[in-house]
Structure formats: C-alpha cells, structure tokens
Design a protein around this motif. Structure first.
Motif, PDB file in Angstrom:
ATOM      1  N   ASP A 196      81.260 -11.635  30.485  1.00  0.00           N
ATOM      2  CA  ASP A 196      80.546 -12.915  30.500  1.00  0.00           C
ATOM      3  C   ASP A 196      81.468 -14.039  30.949  1.00  0.00           C
ATOM      4  OD1 ASP A 196      77.884 -12.197  29.460  1.00  0.00           O
ATOM      5  OD2 ASP A 196      78.973 -11.683  27.641  1.00  0.00           O
ATOM      6  N   ALA A 197      82.705 -13.976  30.506  1.00  0.00           N
ATOM      7  CA  ALA A 197      83.723 -14.944  30.914  1.00  0.00           C
ATOM      8  C   ALA A 197      85.076 -14.257  30.833  1.00  0.00           C
ATOM      9  CB  ALA A 197      83.695 -16.184  30.030  1.00  0.00           C
ATOM     10  N   CYS A 198      85.936 -14.556  31.809  1.00  0.00           N
ATOM     11  CA  CYS A 198      87.267 -13.956  31.836  1.00  0.00           C
ATOM     12  C   CYS A 198      88.311 -15.053  31.735  1.00  0.00           C
ATOM     13  CB  CYS A 198      87.468 -13.152  33.124  1.00  0.00           C
ATOM     14  SG  CYS A 198      89.006 -12.194  33.139  1.00  0.00           S
ATOM     15  N   ARG A 203      91.377 -19.774  38.450  1.00  0.00           N
ATOM     16  CA  ARG A 203      90.674 -20.765  37.637  1.00  0.00           C
ATOM     17  C   ARG A 203      89.971 -21.770  38.545  1.00  0.00           C
ATOM     18  NH1 ARG A 203      90.317 -25.618  35.439  1.00  0.00           N
ATOM     19  NH2 ARG A 203      91.759 -26.390  37.026  1.00  0.00           N
ATOM     20  N   ARG A 204      90.642 -22.210  39.591  1.00  0.00           N
ATOM     21  CA  ARG A 204      90.020 -23.160  40.535  1.00  0.00           C
ATOM     22  C   ARG A 204      88.777 -22.557  41.185  1.00  0.00           C
ATOM     23  NH1 ARG A 204      93.818 -25.269  44.982  1.00  0.00           N
ATOM     24  NH2 ARG A 204      91.884 -26.391  45.495  1.00  0.00           N
ATOM     25  N   MET A 205      88.813 -21.255  41.439  1.00  0.00           N
ATOM     26  CA  MET A 205      87.662 -20.610  42.071  1.00  0.00           C
ATOM     27  C   MET A 205      86.560 -20.266  41.077  1.00  0.00           C
ATOM     28  SD  MET A 205      89.236 -18.120  45.028  1.00  0.00           S
ATOM     29  CE  MET A 205      90.389 -17.240  43.972  1.00  0.00           C
ATOM     30  N   GLY A 206      86.833 -20.416  39.780  1.00  0.00           N
ATOM     31  CA  GLY A 206      85.830 -20.123  38.766  1.00  0.00           C
ATOM     32  C   GLY A 206      85.863 -18.706  38.244  1.00  0.00           C
ATOM     33  N   ILE A 236      88.339 -17.252  36.730  1.00  0.00           N
ATOM     34  CA  ILE A 236      88.953 -17.383  35.411  1.00  0.00           C
ATOM     35  C   ILE A 236      88.393 -18.645  34.773  1.00  0.00           C
ATOM     36  CG2 ILE A 236      91.109 -17.819  34.177  1.00  0.00           C
ATOM     37  CD1 ILE A 236      90.831 -14.957  35.186  1.00  0.00           C
ATOM     38  N   ALA A 237      87.809 -18.495  33.583  1.00  0.00           N
ATOM     39  CA  ALA A 237      87.203 -19.652  32.923  1.00  0.00           C
ATOM     40  C   ALA A 237      88.257 -20.670  32.516  1.00  0.00           C
ATOM     41  CB  ALA A 237      86.396 -19.197  31.710  1.00  0.00           C
ATOM     42  N   GLU A 238      89.314 -20.194  31.862  1.00  0.00           N
ATOM     43  CA  GLU A 238      90.412 -21.069  31.449  1.00  0.00           C
ATOM     44  C   GLU A 238      91.673 -20.225  31.309  1.00  0.00           C
ATOM     45  OE1 GLU A 238      90.465 -24.208  31.386  1.00  0.00           O
ATOM     46  OE2 GLU A 238      88.328 -24.754  31.317  1.00  0.00           O
ATOM     47  N   ILE A 239      92.809 -20.898  31.301  1.00  0.00           N
ATOM     48  CA  ILE A 239      94.102 -20.254  31.052  1.00  0.00           C
ATOM     49  C   ILE A 239      94.515 -20.598  29.627  1.00  0.00           C
ATOM     50  CG2 ILE A 239      96.520 -20.118  31.755  1.00  0.00           C
ATOM     51  CD1 ILE A 239      95.574 -20.976  34.576  1.00  0.00           C
ATOM     52  N   TRP A 240      94.779 -19.568  28.835  1.00  0.00           N
ATOM     53  CA  TRP A 240      95.077 -19.765  27.416  1.00  0.00           C
ATOM     54  C   TRP A 240      96.567 -19.923  27.170  1.00  0.00           C
ATOM     55  CZ3 TRP A 240      91.725 -15.386  24.771  1.00  0.00           C
ATOM     56  CH2 TRP A 240      90.371 -15.753  24.854  1.00  0.00           C
TER      57      TRP A 240
END
Length: 238
Positions: free
Chosen positions: A132-134, A179-182, A184-188
């Motif tokens: 669902d989100a990576c 992340r910029r391309m979407g 990756i949802a966010e960097i933890w």
C-alpha cells in the motif's frame, strides 16, 4: 543495518522473526497488535524459492489471520539471473508473489514495505512496490536499473545519463529520488517503531504514487495521464 538491529528498533514490543536461507518470516507486535513480517536479507537475489516462500507466508496470513497487517522488509539485489530459474519460469513465480500481495490487500490486509538496505529491479517491484505504501531508510540503495546497464540497453552514453540524473530523478538511484517520484512515501529516521505505527494508521487503499510524484516534481506527467484517461480528455503539453 542488519535485519536483527532493524527489527529490534521496529518492534520493541517483541517479535518472533527468523531467518532461513536469507528469507525472513514471522510475526511482531506493533502498538499492541500483531503483524505478519516477511522479507529478505543479505542482498539476496529473488529466485523461485524465496518468491514462493514469501507468497506462501502471505497466503497463510490471509487464511489464518484475516485482516492482520503485513510488513515487507526489503533487501535484495533483484531477480536471480540463473538459467535454472529462467527455465523454471521465475517470471511466473514473481508474478504469483505480486498477485498474492494484491489478494491480501483486497481481503483487507494493510501492507507496508520498508527498504532497509538494497532494492533493485524485479525483486523490488514484486515486493515493496506492491505494498500500500513503501518507505525507506536514509542509507538504502534503490534503483530499478543501474546507469551502466541503462546505457547498454538504451544506447544512450552513460555520461549523458549521468548528466540527466542530476536533474531528473527517473534516471537517478537513491531513496530521495524515489521519494520525489512517489515510489517511496517517506524516508524514515529517528524512532522507527513510531513511524511504522503511523504508517499503518495512515494506510490508504488508493494508489497515491502518481499524485505524490507530481506534487514533489519527480513525475510530472503520470498523474496528468491518469486524470485524462479517467475524464476522457486529451493530454495537452504544459
């Protein structure tokens, strides 16, 4: 970060994750709830055995634990490039894994991917990118294809691709570009357990990647094309 350190930070309430031939599986506690964990370690390539093992673990969760969230831990150098795997139909095994993840989603399982080391090519597409989100850790290595390989296939000089990669995330590896391309949802960073809790709470059954890519300036046309198709209108250049 090795997988033992990772899961200790992700699941401080406890876990029963084990490694067998670089395949990770088990369960863990997140905010008082149980989640299924599957994944890989050691930069292992995804061959038929690991693809099938991950699919079996996901199907077992669907059968035995309806609605239980699934966390996919990603560390792979991509699809295993062996004649044996090709002859046995590795593409079908990997497609089967992707279908099992989609089945779990349709049965109400929240699915989160986390790239904690390497994520390359088909091994990433049929695991983390099916979630669902990576998400990713800052030190992760992410790419679908390296620039030298891209140069050989496209016949565009590697120097030119390297130049393009400075401004265009489509050509560039790394978690920030994805992340910029979407993708990756966010960097933890920081408290990984809290961020996992928040990610599970925020899971949406709508694919947000194209919209995020447009908002972040990494994919300027994907969402426009999607919107045009839905609305039945022509796509006009900006």
């Amino acid at each position: 970060m090795d997988w033992q350190q990772l899961v200790a930070q992700l699941f401080p309430q406890g876990h029963s994750i084990t490694e067998t031939a670089q395949f990770l599986s088990g369960s863990a506690q997140v905010d008082g709830n149980t989640v299924t964990v599957v994944g890989t370690t050691g930069h292992t390539p995804i061959g038929i055995e690991i693809a099938l093992a991950q699919a079996q673990a996901i199907l077992a969760t669907v059968r035995q634990h309806p609605g239980r969230p699934i966390v996919i831990l990603v560390d792979t150098q991509g699809q295993r490039l062996r004649h044996r795997d090709e002859m046995l139909g590795i593409n079908s095994y990997m497609a089967h894994l992707g279908k099992c993840i989609e089945l779990a989603r349709r049965q109400g399982h929240k699915i989160i991917g986390l790239v904690y080391d390497q994520a390359l090519s088909g091994g990433f597409i049929t695991s983390g990118l099916m979630a669902d989100a990576c998400y990713a850790l800052p030190q992760a290595t992410i790419r679908v294809m390296g620039l030298p390989a891209m140069a050989r296939i496209t016949k565009v000089p590697e120097e030119r691709l390297t130049e393009l990669a400075k401004d265009n995330p489509v050509f560039a590896p790394g978690p920030e570009n994805y992340r910029r391309m979407g993708g990756i949802a966010e960097i933890w960073s920081g408290d990984l357990a809290v961020q996992l809790q928040q990610a599970l709470a925020a899971v949406s059954n709508q694919d947000q990647r194209a919209a995020l890519g447009q908002q972040r300036g990494g994919r300027n046309w994907s969402q426009r094309v999607v919107t045009a198709i839905v609305d039945g209108v022509d796509v006009q250049p900006a």
